[in-house]
Design a protein around this motif. Structure first.
Motif, short mmCIF file in Angstrom:
data_model
loop_
_atom_site.label_atom_id
_atom_site.label_comp_id
_atom_site.label_asym_id
_atom_site.label_seq_id
_atom_site.Cartn_x
_atom_site.Cartn_y
_atom_site.Cartn_z
N ILE A 38 -0.57 -14.52 -1.67
CA ILE A 38 -1.75 -13.99 -2.37
C ILE A 38 -3.05 -14.41 -1.70
O ILE A 38 -4.13 -14.11 -2.22
CB ILE A 38 -1.74 -14.42 -3.86
CG1 ILE A 38 -1.86 -15.94 -4.00
CG2 ILE A 38 -0.48 -13.90 -4.55
CD1 ILE A 38 -1.99 -16.39 -5.44
N LEU A 378 -0.62 -0.05 -10.19
CA LEU A 378 -0.46 -1.51 -10.25
C LEU A 378 0.52 -1.90 -11.35
O LEU A 378 1.39 -2.76 -11.15
CB LEU A 378 -1.81 -2.18 -10.50
CG LEU A 378 -2.78 -2.27 -9.32
CD1 LEU A 378 -4.12 -2.81 -9.79
CD2 LEU A 378 -2.22 -3.14 -8.21
N ARG A 382 3.98 -4.31 -11.30
CA ARG A 382 4.13 -5.52 -12.11
C ARG A 382 2.97 -5.61 -13.08
O ARG A 382 1.81 -5.55 -12.68
CB ARG A 382 4.19 -6.77 -11.24
CG ARG A 382 4.42 -8.07 -12.03
CD ARG A 382 4.61 -9.24 -11.07
NE ARG A 382 4.70 -10.51 -11.75
CZ ARG A 382 5.79 -11.01 -12.30
NH1 ARG A 382 6.92 -10.31 -12.22
NH2 ARG A 382 5.80 -12.17 -12.90
N LEU A 385 -0.97 -7.31 -12.62
CA LEU A 385 -1.47 -7.29 -11.25
C LEU A 385 -2.96 -6.95 -11.16
O LEU A 385 -3.63 -7.36 -10.21
CB LEU A 385 -0.67 -6.33 -10.39
CG LEU A 385 0.64 -6.87 -9.82
CD1 LEU A 385 1.31 -5.82 -8.95
CD2 LEU A 385 0.39 -8.13 -9.00
N GLN A 388 -4.72 -10.20 -11.54
CA GLN A 388 -4.54 -10.98 -10.32
C GLN A 388 -5.41 -10.42 -9.19
O GLN A 388 -5.92 -11.17 -8.35
CB GLN A 388 -3.08 -10.99 -9.90
CG GLN A 388 -2.77 -11.89 -8.70
CD GLN A 388 -3.12 -13.34 -8.97
OE1 GLN A 388 -2.58 -13.96 -9.88
NE2 GLN A 388 -4.03 -13.90 -8.18
N THR A 389 -5.59 -9.12 -9.16
CA THR A 389 -6.44 -8.50 -8.16
C THR A 389 -7.89 -8.95 -8.33
O THR A 389 -8.59 -9.24 -7.35
CB THR A 389 -6.36 -6.96 -8.26
OG1 THR A 389 -5.02 -6.55 -8.01
CG2 THR A 389 -7.28 -6.28 -7.27
N GLY A 450 -4.87 -5.25 -3.94
CA GLY A 450 -3.62 -5.17 -4.66
C GLY A 450 -2.40 -4.94 -3.78
O GLY A 450 -1.27 -5.21 -4.20
N LEU A 453 -0.23 -7.96 -3.26
CA LEU A 453 0.36 -8.38 -4.52
C LEU A 453 1.49 -7.45 -4.94
O LEU A 453 2.54 -7.89 -5.43
CB LEU A 453 -0.72 -8.43 -5.60
CG LEU A 453 -1.90 -9.35 -5.29
CD1 LEU A 453 -2.97 -9.23 -6.35
CD2 LEU A 453 -1.43 -10.78 -5.15
N ILE A 454 1.29 -6.15 -4.76
CA ILE A 454 2.34 -5.19 -5.10
C ILE A 454 3.58 -5.41 -4.22
O ILE A 454 4.70 -5.43 -4.71
CB ILE A 454 1.82 -3.75 -4.94
CG1 ILE A 454 0.74 -3.47 -6.00
CG2 ILE A 454 2.95 -2.75 -5.05
CD1 ILE A 454 0.05 -2.13 -5.81
N ALA A 457 5.37 -8.35 -5.40
CA ALA A 457 6.06 -8.09 -6.67
C ALA A 457 7.33 -7.30 -6.45
O ALA A 457 8.35 -7.54 -7.11
CB ALA A 457 5.11 -7.34 -7.60
#
Length: 460
Positions: A38, A378, A382, A385, A388-389, A450, A453-454, A457
């Motif tokens: 991340i 997103l 998950r 997200l 988190q972004t 993102g 992160l995606i 995930a």
């Protein structure tokens, strides 16, 4: 280092950039992996007040405060001086067969903050304080069962895990104790469980850390009255909310409640030496420690060590003499109100809530098609997200450290040092507005920040 000399500064300098590799090889390997994924794999070399600094001297605003540990900010001079003093005193600490004054003085100071409670047990952490509370409640009532709340977080040792409402922490560690969850704020569900007659206590966070959930007004007071009517106890878990976090010394005070047991930790340490405390009544203590044969029926080898006690005493001194709790209330109200003004401005900003300097920023599904398509992308990867972004963007674009408040939650939690002021409020709000403007102006922020992160995930 040469010869037999131990030079800590030299050791740190020699291995300043080795932390992630050392953790990967010798500790939890998923922590460095997650931080790399991340983009939070930063090395900090110094902390002061509400700021962290990297090797280049770049300042990062810390709105996380070590999960609430650094209520006074990092390296408060009064706490630091107290620790130097206790080391220089060369006390005969942890003799085990004596009654040293420092634990008694800290117990006295804590009891002064809870006039209806007058006894203190010291451990080393919040989860130890909760474990003590569970044992004391079961023994004092002669009953086996504890009622807790969905989404609660009370620690990760087996007893506290049994009353942890977050399923992601419980999996694979059973069987746990046969305790029972109810919905947060649901007095009717609590009464149903209490009527069964086997409940020792209802344990509750005055404000839940996960999601920064605030109960209905009067809930804690009414829950305590219900518990007492049915022969059970009320345990207020103030490990994160306590010691000034919510603008009162204890969060339960806002509700007019009178819990039978209060647990504290985190901020009590002054950010230096781990310490946890369980505060209760003489009546409950005398049931547990009922004779000299039971003098060590619940104890902790390091629980009352001089360094922790000195840090706790110094912390309470600073809280009182520097009006830290009042500042948490005043600055928290200012920060929360400025953020709340933005709810009508940004589609994806659903709610701002909390008390004092414990604030939750919740995001929700936008109404416009353009934003909704990116939001849905997103969410399909998950849930959580988008939050988190935003955390990612605040960190990389503005050097502001925050956290998502729980797994699969679209909520950012702010728990900064209680000593922050207008400058930090201005910096955070400006950074947050910039990130939200970008998120609503185009899909670039969600796409660019993102993507990693995606991908991560999808691998889970």
């Amino acid at each position: 280092m040469t010869g037999d000399a131990f030079d800590l500064r030299q050791l740190l300098e020699a291995h300043r950039d080795d932390g992630y590799a050392l953790h990967a090889q010798y500790m939890n390997p998923q922590l460095p992996r997650m931080l790399h994924a991340i983009g939070f794999d930063k090395t900090y070399v110094r902390g002061q007040g509400a700021y962290l600094y990297d090797a280049q001297g770049t300042a990062y605003l810390d709105m996380l405060a070590g999960f609430g540990v650094y209520a006074l900010g990092r390296h408060h001079p009064v706490v630091r001086r107290a620790l130097h003093d206790v080391l220089d005193a060369e006390l005969s600490d942890l003799t085990q067969f004596d009654c040293a004054p420092l634990p008694g003085l800290l117990a006295q100071a804590l009891a002064a903050k809870t006039p209806h409670l007058d006894r203190v047990y010291f451990g080393n952490s919040g989860t130890e304080a909760v474990e003590a509370a569970l044992k004391f409640a079961r023994h004092a009532t002669g009953r086996p069962r504890i009622v807790y709340c969905d989404h609660a977080y009370h620690g990760l040792t087996v007893g506290s895990l049994s009353i942890n409402g977050a399923e992601e922490f419980r999996g694979g560690f059973g069987p746990l104790l046969p305790d029972t969850a109810i919905a947060y704020g649901d007095l009717a569900a609590l009464e149903v469980e209490l009527r069964r007659g086997d409940v020792a206590a209802f344990v509750v966070e005055p404000i839940q850390g996960k999601g920064v959930a605030v109960p209905p007004a009067g809930f804690l007071r009414a829950a305590g009255e219900l518990a007492h009517r049915h022969g059970a106890l009320l345990i207020a878990d103030e490990v994160q909310t306590g010691i000034g976090r919510t603008g009162d010394f204890f969060a339960y005070l806002d509700d007019g409640a009178a819990p039978d047991i209060v647990t504290v930790a985190k901020a009590l340490s002054g950010g230096y030496v781990p310490v946890g405390a369980m505060i209760s009544s003489t009546a409950i203590f005398e049931k547990v420690y009922s004779s000299m044969d039971r003098v060590l029926v619940h104890d902790s080898t390091f629980g009352s060590n001089a360094q922790a006690m000195a840090a706790g005493l110094a912390t309470l001194h600073v809280m009182e003499n520097e009006a830290v709790v009042d500042n948490a209330r005043k600055v928290g109200d200012q920060l929360r109100s400025r953020l709340a003004e933005l709810v009508d401005r940004y589609e994806m900003l659903a709610d701002v809530r909390g008390r004092g300097l414990m604030i939750g920023i919740e995001f929700g599904r936008p109404s416009s098609w353009k934003l909704r398509s990116s939001w849905t992308a997103l969410q399909s990867a998950r849930h959580g997200l988008f939050a988190q972004t935003i955390v990612h963007a605040l960190f990389h674009r503005h050097r502001v450290l925050t956290q998502v408040s729980g797994d699969n939650m679209e909520v950012i939690k702010l728990i900064p040092p209680l000593t922050i002021g207008e400058a930090e409020v201005d910096r955070f709000v400006a950074a947050f507005v910039d990130v939200m403007e970008e998120a609503h102006r185009s899909t670039a922020l969600m796409r660019d920040f993102g993507r990693t992160l995606i991908t991560q995930a999808m691998k889970r």
